[in-house]
Design a protein around this motif. Structure first.
Motif, PDB file in Angstrom:
ATOM      1  N   SER A  51       5.340   5.977  -5.145  1.00 24.97           N
ATOM      2  CA  SER A  51       5.254   4.885  -6.115  1.00 24.97           C
ATOM      3  C   SER A  51       6.641   4.426  -6.539  1.00 24.97           C
ATOM      4  O   SER A  51       6.907   3.220  -6.646  1.00 24.97           O
ATOM      5  CB  SER A  51       4.458   5.337  -7.345  1.00 24.97           C
ATOM      6  OG  SER A  51       3.147   5.690  -6.984  1.00 24.97           O
ATOM      7  N   GLN A  52       7.543   5.358  -6.800  1.00 22.27           N
ATOM      8  CA  GLN A  52       8.886   4.993  -7.239  1.00 22.27           C
ATOM      9  C   GLN A  52       9.642   4.242  -6.151  1.00 22.27           C
ATOM     10  O   GLN A  52      10.318   3.249  -6.432  1.00 22.27           O
ATOM     11  CB  GLN A  52       9.653   6.244  -7.659  1.00 22.27           C
ATOM     12  CG  GLN A  52       9.154   6.862  -8.943  1.00 22.27           C
ATOM     13  CD  GLN A  52       9.990   8.047  -9.385  1.00 22.27           C
ATOM     14  OE1 GLN A  52      10.881   8.490  -8.666  1.00 22.27           O
ATOM     15  NE2 GLN A  52       9.715   8.560 -10.568  1.00 22.27           N
ATOM     16  N   VAL A  53       9.547   4.721  -4.917  1.00 22.25           N
ATOM     17  CA  VAL A  53      10.258   4.068  -3.822  1.00 22.25           C
ATOM     18  C   VAL A  53       9.716   2.660  -3.591  1.00 22.25           C
ATOM     19  O   VAL A  53      10.473   1.701  -3.398  1.00 22.25           O
ATOM     20  CB  VAL A  53      10.149   4.914  -2.532  1.00 22.25           C
ATOM     21  CG1 VAL A  53      10.692   4.137  -1.345  1.00 22.25           C
ATOM     22  CG2 VAL A  53      10.929   6.216  -2.698  1.00 22.25           C
ATOM     23  N   ASN A  54       8.383   2.503  -3.627  1.00 19.79           N
ATOM     24  CA  ASN A  54       7.795   1.178  -3.443  1.00 19.79           C
ATOM     25  C   ASN A  54       8.137   0.251  -4.604  1.00 19.79           C
ATOM     26  O   ASN A  54       8.411  -0.939  -4.407  1.00 19.79           O
ATOM     27  CB  ASN A  54       6.276   1.281  -3.296  1.00 19.79           C
ATOM     28  CG  ASN A  54       5.871   1.891  -1.965  1.00 19.79           C
ATOM     29  OD1 ASN A  54       6.591   1.779  -0.985  1.00 19.79           O
ATOM     30  ND2 ASN A  54       4.721   2.542  -1.933  1.00 19.79           N
ATOM     31  N   ALA A  55       8.104   0.789  -5.825  1.00 19.70           N
ATOM     32  CA  ALA A  55       8.402  -0.031  -6.998  1.00 19.70           C
ATOM     33  C   ALA A  55       9.841  -0.504  -7.002  1.00 19.70           C
ATOM     34  O   ALA A  55      10.153  -1.581  -7.521  1.00 19.70           O
ATOM     35  CB  ALA A  55       8.104   0.759  -8.268  1.00 19.70           C
ATOM     36  N   ALA A  56      10.746   0.284  -6.433  1.00 21.94           N
ATOM     37  CA  ALA A  56      12.155  -0.115  -6.372  1.00 21.94           C
ATOM     38  C   ALA A  56      12.355  -1.334  -5.476  1.00 21.94           C
ATOM     39  O   ALA A  56      13.309  -2.098  -5.658  1.00 21.94           O
ATOM     40  CB  ALA A  56      13.004   1.050  -5.863  1.00 21.94           C
ATOM     41  N   GLN A  57      11.452  -1.547  -4.519  1.00 22.53           N
ATOM     42  CA  GLN A  57      11.564  -2.668  -3.589  1.00 22.53           C
ATOM     43  C   GLN A  57      10.632  -3.830  -3.972  1.00 22.53           C
ATOM     44  O   GLN A  57      10.969  -4.988  -3.747  1.00 22.53           O
ATOM     45  CB  GLN A  57      11.227  -2.199  -2.165  1.00 22.53           C
ATOM     46  CG  GLN A  57      12.198  -1.197  -1.587  1.00 22.53           C
ATOM     47  CD  GLN A  57      13.583  -1.788  -1.377  1.00 22.53           C
ATOM     48  OE1 GLN A  57      13.724  -2.982  -1.161  1.00 22.53           O
ATOM     49  NE2 GLN A  57      14.601  -0.949  -1.454  1.00 22.53           N
ATOM     50  N   CYS A  58       9.479  -3.514  -4.520  1.00 21.37           N
ATOM     51  CA  CYS A  58       8.472  -4.546  -4.824  1.00 21.37           C
ATOM     52  C   CYS A  58       8.143  -4.502  -6.314  1.00 21.37           C
ATOM     53  O   CYS A  58       7.033  -4.107  -6.707  1.00 21.37           O
ATOM     54  CB  CYS A  58       7.209  -4.327  -3.992  1.00 21.37           C
ATOM     55  SG  CYS A  58       7.517  -4.129  -2.226  1.00 21.37           S
ATOM     56  N   MET A  59       9.113  -4.881  -7.141  1.00 19.82           N
ATOM     57  CA  MET A  59       8.979  -4.734  -8.584  1.00 19.82           C
ATOM     58  C   MET A  59       7.816  -5.545  -9.151  1.00 19.82           C
ATOM     59  O   MET A  59       6.962  -5.020  -9.862  1.00 19.82           O
ATOM     60  CB  MET A  59      10.281  -5.132  -9.287  1.00 19.82           C
ATOM     61  CG  MET A  59      11.434  -4.186  -9.043  1.00 19.82           C
ATOM     62  SD  MET A  59      12.213  -4.420  -7.430  1.00 19.82           S
ATOM     63  CE  MET A  59      13.139  -5.925  -7.701  1.00 19.82           C
ATOM     64  N   LEU A  60       7.762  -6.837  -8.838  1.00 21.57           N
ATOM     65  CA  LEU A  60       6.714  -7.699  -9.393  1.00 21.57           C
ATOM     66  C   LEU A  60       5.337  -7.339  -8.849  1.00 21.57           C
ATOM     67  O   LEU A  60       4.354  -7.304  -9.599  1.00 21.57           O
ATOM     68  CB  LEU A  60       7.034  -9.165  -9.093  1.00 21.57           C
ATOM     69  CG  LEU A  60       8.197  -9.764  -9.882  1.00 21.57           C
ATOM     70  CD1 LEU A  60       8.468 -11.187  -9.423  1.00 21.57           C
ATOM     71  CD2 LEU A  60       7.904  -9.742 -11.383  1.00 21.57           C
ATOM     72  N   ASP A  61       5.261  -7.077  -7.557  1.00 20.07           N
ATOM     73  CA  ASP A  61       3.970  -6.715  -6.961  1.00 20.07           C
ATOM     74  C   ASP A  61       3.417  -5.441  -7.578  1.00 20.07           C
ATOM     75  O   ASP A  61       2.202  -5.285  -7.743  1.00 20.07           O
ATOM     76  CB  ASP A  61       4.116  -6.534  -5.449  1.00 20.07           C
ATOM     77  CG  ASP A  61       4.419  -7.850  -4.745  1.00 20.07           C
ATOM     78  OD1 ASP A  61       3.969  -8.883  -5.245  1.00 20.07           O
ATOM     79  OD2 ASP A  61       5.112  -7.824  -3.720  1.00 20.07           O
TER      80      ASP A  61
END
Length: 207
Positions: free
Chosen positions: A9-19
């Motif tokens: 979740s953290q790695v994905n959130a770092a790249q896709c903040m708005l999504d």
């Protein structure tokens, strides 16, 4: 658990903040409950630490909220007092259990060593949590301001280059998890049936 529940979740959130936050689940199952927990006052001791640190260092606490009125001020400091009492009692129970050797700490470790390790690990976890918040805040600062602090600038250059941010999130989370496993071992109360409870309270209250 860490890999599936946190790191991805953290790695994905770092790249896709708005999504990552553009969904009802995040709004109603995460954001609102988190704000409700904060509003309960259980954790308001952190604001006391924040205010104290601000006074000692002479820095200003920036806030987008309007100044509190008398009622809001009364409720705020009431929550701070309530939270401080809860935290003090929690510390008292943990320290009493450690010095009485009534925790799940590995046998043979002196109580004073357990206490020292406990505070060191909690401080280390706090610094790692603060690092994550600081890095995302520093990203919005002008480079000229960051350049005035050589070590902070070097840290930013290291972490924000390439894919180091995602790698930092992974490494930091593992560090935090390892520390919290050890802290849980240190602070888990373990009392035999023939032993007295902490502060000699009843068995039902102890549970």
């Amino acid at each position: 658990v860490v890999t599936v529940g946190q790191l991805t979740s953290q790695v994905n959130a770092a790249q896709c903040m708005l999504d990552f936050i553009n969904n009802r689940f995040m709004l109603y199952a995460v954001s609102y409950p988190a704000l409700a927990i904060e509003a309960s006052g259980l954790l308001h001791t952190v604001y006391l630490v924040q205010v104290t640190f601000s006074k000692v260092t002479g820095t200003t606490i920036e806030s987008k909220e309007p100044p509190r009125n008398k009622l809001q001020n009364f409720l705020f400091w009431g929550k701070v007092a309530f939270s401080t009492v809860i935290l003090t009692l929690s510390f008292a129970v943990v320290l009493e259990a450690l010095f009485s050797e009534k925790t799940a700490m590995w046998s043979g470790v002196p109580p004073y060593v357990s206490v020292i390790v406990f505070f060191l690990l909690m401080s280390f976890v706090g610094m790692m949590e603060g690092l994550q918040i600081a890095m995302f805040s520093v990203m919005r600062l002008p480079e000229s301001k960051v350049a005035k602090h050589p070590l902070a600038k070097k840290n930013c250059e290291l972490i924000l280059s390439g894919e180091n941010l995602e790698q930092l999130l992974i490494g930091r989370q593992i560090w935090c998890t390892v520390c919290m496993f050890v802290v849980a071992r240190i602070t888990s109360i373990q009392i035999d049936e023939e032993e007295e409870n902490i502060f000699e309270v009843s068995a039902s209250l102890q549970k």
